[in-house]
Design a protein around this motif. Structure first.
Motif, PDB file in Angstrom:
ATOM      1  N   LEU A 181       0.831  -1.204   0.000  1.00  0.00           N
ATOM      2  CA  LEU A 181       0.000   0.000   0.000  1.00  0.00           C
ATOM      3  C   LEU A 181       0.863   1.251   0.000  1.00  0.00           C
ATOM      4  O   LEU A 181       0.541   2.244  -0.671  1.00  0.00           O
ATOM      5  CB  LEU A 181      -0.926  -0.019   1.216  1.00  0.00           C
ATOM      6  N   SER A 182       1.970   1.218   0.727  1.00  0.00           N
ATOM      7  CA  SER A 182       2.889   2.350   0.723  1.00  0.00           C
ATOM      8  C   SER A 182       3.452   2.593  -0.672  1.00  0.00           C
ATOM      9  O   SER A 182       3.503   3.731  -1.157  1.00  0.00           O
ATOM     10  CB  SER A 182       4.026   2.105   1.713  1.00  0.00           C
ATOM     11  N   ALA A 183       3.831   1.515  -1.365  1.00  0.00           N
ATOM     12  CA  ALA A 183       4.374   1.656  -2.722  1.00  0.00           C
ATOM     13  C   ALA A 183       3.302   2.136  -3.699  1.00  0.00           C
ATOM     14  O   ALA A 183       3.563   3.000  -4.556  1.00  0.00           O
ATOM     15  CB  ALA A 183       4.938   0.315  -3.188  1.00  0.00           C
ATOM     16  N   ALA A 184       2.081   1.598  -3.569  1.00  0.00           N
ATOM     17  CA  ALA A 184       1.009   1.970  -4.493  1.00  0.00           C
ATOM     18  C   ALA A 184       0.619   3.435  -4.326  1.00  0.00           C
ATOM     19  O   ALA A 184       0.420   4.152  -5.316  1.00  0.00           O
ATOM     20  CB  ALA A 184      -0.210   1.072  -4.267  1.00  0.00           C
ATOM     21  N   THR A 185       0.522   3.906  -3.091  1.00  0.00           N
ATOM     22  CA  THR A 185       0.146   5.305  -2.880  1.00  0.00           C
ATOM     23  C   THR A 185       1.279   6.247  -3.241  1.00  0.00           C
ATOM     24  O   THR A 185       1.036   7.390  -3.639  1.00  0.00           O
ATOM     25  CB  THR A 185      -0.290   5.538  -1.423  1.00  0.00           C
ATOM     26  N   ALA A 186       2.528   5.792  -3.120  1.00  0.00           N
ATOM     27  CA  ALA A 186       3.660   6.632  -3.529  1.00  0.00           C
ATOM     28  C   ALA A 186       3.613   6.914  -5.030  1.00  0.00           C
ATOM     29  O   ALA A 186       4.044   7.978  -5.486  1.00  0.00           O
ATOM     30  CB  ALA A 186       4.978   5.950  -3.165  1.00  0.00           C
ATOM     31  N   ALA A 187       3.055   5.968  -5.801  1.00  0.00           N
ATOM     32  CA  ALA A 187       2.965   6.173  -7.249  1.00  0.00           C
ATOM     33  C   ALA A 187       2.079   7.365  -7.594  1.00  0.00           C
ATOM     34  O   ALA A 187       2.260   7.995  -8.644  1.00  0.00           O
ATOM     35  CB  ALA A 187       2.418   4.907  -7.921  1.00  0.00           C
ATOM     36  N   LEU A 188       1.138   7.693  -6.701  1.00  0.00           N
ATOM     37  CA  LEU A 188       0.248   8.824  -6.959  1.00  0.00           C
ATOM     38  C   LEU A 188       0.996  10.157  -6.956  1.00  0.00           C
ATOM     39  O   LEU A 188       0.524  11.130  -7.560  1.00  0.00           O
ATOM     40  CB  LEU A 188      -0.879   8.857  -5.923  1.00  0.00           C
ATOM     41  N   THR A 189       2.132  10.226  -6.288  1.00  0.00           N
ATOM     42  CA  THR A 189       2.890  11.476  -6.267  1.00  0.00           C
ATOM     43  C   THR A 189       3.454  11.796  -7.653  1.00  0.00           C
ATOM     44  O   THR A 189       3.848  12.935  -7.921  1.00  0.00           O
ATOM     45  CB  THR A 189       4.050  11.405  -5.255  1.00  0.00           C
ATOM     46  N   LEU A 190       3.500  10.781  -8.534  1.00  0.00           N
ATOM     47  CA  LEU A 190       4.023  10.973  -9.891  1.00  0.00           C
ATOM     48  C   LEU A 190       2.907  11.122 -10.909  1.00  0.00           C
ATOM     49  O   LEU A 190       3.178  11.226 -12.112  1.00  0.00           O
ATOM     50  CB  LEU A 190       4.912   9.789 -10.279  1.00  0.00           C
ATOM     51  N   ALA A 191       1.655  11.102 -10.447  1.00  0.00           N
ATOM     52  CA  ALA A 191       0.519  11.153 -11.361  1.00  0.00           C
ATOM     53  C   ALA A 191       0.257  12.585 -11.795  1.00  0.00           C
ATOM     54  O   ALA A 191      -0.388  13.362 -11.087  1.00  0.00           O
ATOM     55  CB  ALA A 191      -0.716  10.560 -10.689  1.00  0.00           C
ATOM     56  N   GLY A 192       0.742  12.933 -12.979  1.00  0.00           N
ATOM     57  CA  GLY A 192       0.579  14.295 -13.473  1.00  0.00           C
ATOM     58  C   GLY A 192      -0.517  14.455 -14.489  1.00  0.00           C
ATOM     59  O   GLY A 192      -0.599  15.493 -15.162  1.00  0.00           O
ATOM     60  N   ILE A 204      -5.818  -1.893  -0.352  1.00  0.00           N
ATOM     61  CA  ILE A 204      -6.248  -1.468   0.975  1.00  0.00           C
ATOM     62  C   ILE A 204      -7.283  -2.402   1.591  1.00  0.00           C
ATOM     63  O   ILE A 204      -7.268  -2.655   2.797  1.00  0.00           O
ATOM     64  CB  ILE A 204      -6.756  -0.010   0.966  1.00  0.00           C
ATOM     65  N   ALA A 205      -8.183  -2.963   0.783  1.00  0.00           N
ATOM     66  CA  ALA A 205      -9.183  -3.873   1.341  1.00  0.00           C
ATOM     67  C   ALA A 205      -8.537  -5.118   1.964  1.00  0.00           C
ATOM     68  O   ALA A 205      -8.901  -5.507   3.085  1.00  0.00           O
ATOM     69  CB  ALA A 205     -10.210  -4.259   0.285  1.00  0.00           C
ATOM     70  N   PRO A 206      -7.584  -5.779   1.298  1.00  0.00           N
ATOM     71  CA  PRO A 206      -6.909  -6.906   1.951  1.00  0.00           C
ATOM     72  C   PRO A 206      -6.229  -6.530   3.271  1.00  0.00           C
ATOM     73  O   PRO A 206      -6.215  -7.325   4.208  1.00  0.00           O
ATOM     74  CB  PRO A 206      -5.876  -7.345   0.900  1.00  0.00           C
ATOM     75  N   THR A 226       2.747   7.207   6.157  1.00  0.00           N
ATOM     76  CA  THR A 226       2.054   6.598   7.304  1.00  0.00           C
ATOM     77  C   THR A 226       1.986   5.079   7.180  1.00  0.00           C
ATOM     78  O   THR A 226       2.175   4.367   8.165  1.00  0.00           O
ATOM     79  CB  THR A 226       0.641   7.173   7.446  1.00  0.00           C
ATOM     80  N   THR A 227       1.718   4.565   5.981  1.00  0.00           N
ATOM     81  CA  THR A 227       1.615   3.106   5.837  1.00  0.00           C
ATOM     82  C   THR A 227       2.981   2.431   5.923  1.00  0.00           C
ATOM     83  O   THR A 227       3.085   1.308   6.416  1.00  0.00           O
ATOM     84  CB  THR A 227       0.921   2.747   4.515  1.00  0.00           C
TER      85      THR A 227
END
Length: 405
Positions: free
Chosen positions: A286-297, A313-315, A374-375
């Motif tokens: 989850l930490s890696a997946a949400t970090a990818a959003l920082t590159l979403a332009g 996140i559900a799992p 946080t994650t």
């Protein structure tokens, strides 16, 4: 799907699941509803944010206490007076907002409304645990609950905003009040699956939080809550910055839809890896997946990043609920579930507040820095205390509890 059909086909399950769903929709509407209501009444987003946060914090702190009472005295004896108190508190808030009173009374009334929210979601999970025991089907039942949460948190904002814009926030929350009263009373009157009262007390001063591993899970669930809160702010501000503000709803729907799919898939897999290790893995992913959003332009990249985060996140949530059920004795099960529920709510409020400050000061993208940090910290915490998340034996559980007079 056979595992889901087997769980949903448990004798009498739909008798409590249907009213519980009706009662849980308003739960998902409350925080955003208070935000819209107080802003409509006062014209201040600042006051609205404080009122919504007051409701979330009050719910996080008081909810576990009502869970404890439900364990000791039974669910109906707690839910019926609680929903009456909630109706009075929320009704009072609506009356005050309609009268355009100053912000301070509205914040106080919002806190009372949050503190008195019936903890139906935790009590449904307690019923599943009572019905199914520590069987292989319990994980699937908790997956059903995670999917139900996703449905409520997807449908409720749409319904709330539609009523608020078509009429007013007062009418939207008034409908929520009718649903929570009707659903909670119907749920309380259904005795199928309800655990028998077990009057006990925990020896330690800290109560259930001092039991083996519960505090670690509570902190991890605060981190999971920050994902929901910060993504709401980050997605909204990013789509606006990209000139496509209307895309915020569909992007967040992609997050919810992917979470729905991830929960379904997780619930049917026969896992050979222990739950503590799965929790570390899902938090790290989850930490890696949400970090990818920082590159979403761009909008397509936002869709992709939101979907990746939602799928994981559900799992993570399901694993946490499954794990806490193995860590605590039946006598305090509902209280333990409400601590996790409250921790998510506290995390949502914290994540939204921190992300909002980052957006105001540095722009839209920094809001997406909150969830990976946080994650990742939560994954490190769980890894550090991995041994404490191994299920306690019946004998060790008995030593931590003593029958109350």
């Amino acid at each position: 799907m056979k595992s889901y059909l087997a769980v949903l086909g448990s004798p009498g399950a739909w008798r409590f699941l249907a009213p519980a769903f009706l009662a849980r929709l308003p739960y998902a509407m409350l925080q955003l509803g208070i935000l819209l209501l107080v802003q409509w009444s006062t014209g201040s987003y600042g006051a609205a944010g404080i009122a919504a946060a007051a409701a979330a914090v009050a719910q996080a702190l008081v909810g576990p206490q009502t869970g404890r009472l439900a364990d000791r005295y039974g669910q109906p004896r707690v839910l019926i007076p609680q929903v009456v108190l909630h109706a009075l508190a929320l009704g009072g808030l609506l009356a005050l907002a309609a009268a355009r009173v100053p912000a301070l009374p509205l914040v106080a009334a919002a806190a009372l409304a949050g503190a008195s929210v019936p903890q139906v979601g935790s009590m449904v999970r307690a019923r599943w645990a009572h019905l199914l025991g520590r069987s292989g089907r319990l994980g699937t039942a908790f997956a059903v609950e995670s999917i139900t949460d996703e449905l409520t948190f997807t449908l409720a904002p749409v319904l709330l905003v539609a009523l608020s814009t078509g009429f007013s926030p007062v009418w939207a929350l008034l409908m929520a009040l009718v649903m929570v009263v009707a659903g909670t009373l119907a749920f309380a009157l259904v005795r199928k699956g309800a655990p028998e009262p077990m009057p006990v007390r925990v020896r330690s001063q800290g109560g259930v939080l001092r039991l083996r591993g519960v505090a670690v899970l509570a902190v991890a669930f605060v981190a999971l809550g920050t994902v929901f809160g910060s993504l709401q702010v980050g997605i909204t501000s990013s789509t606006a910055a990209l000139g496509e503000a209307a895309a915020a709803g569909p992007v967040y729907a992609a997050f919810s839809g992917a979470s729905f799919a991830g929960g379904i898939l997780y619930g049917v897999v026969r896992w050979r890896i222990g739950a503590p290790a799965r929790l570390v893995a899902t938090l790290g992913l989850l930490s890696a997946a949400t970090a990818a959003l920082t590159l979403a332009g761009s909008i397509p990249l936002l869709y992709g990043g939101a979907a990746m985060a939602g799928f994981v996140i559900a799992p993570a949530v399901i694993t946490g609920y499954t794990l806490v059920e193995t860590l605590v004795p039946a006598e305090v099960r509902t209280e333990a579930f409400t601590w996790l529920n409250g921790s998510i709510g506290l995390g949502i409020a914290t994540g939204a507040a921190v992300a909002g400050q980052l957006v105001d000061r540095f722009g839209a993208t920094p809001a997406f820095l909150v969830p990976p940090v946080t994650t990742a910290l939560a994954a490190l915490l769980v890894l550090t205390f991995l041994r404490r998340l191994r299920p306690a034996t019946e004998s060790s559980s008995a030593r931590e509890l003593v029958t109350a007079p």
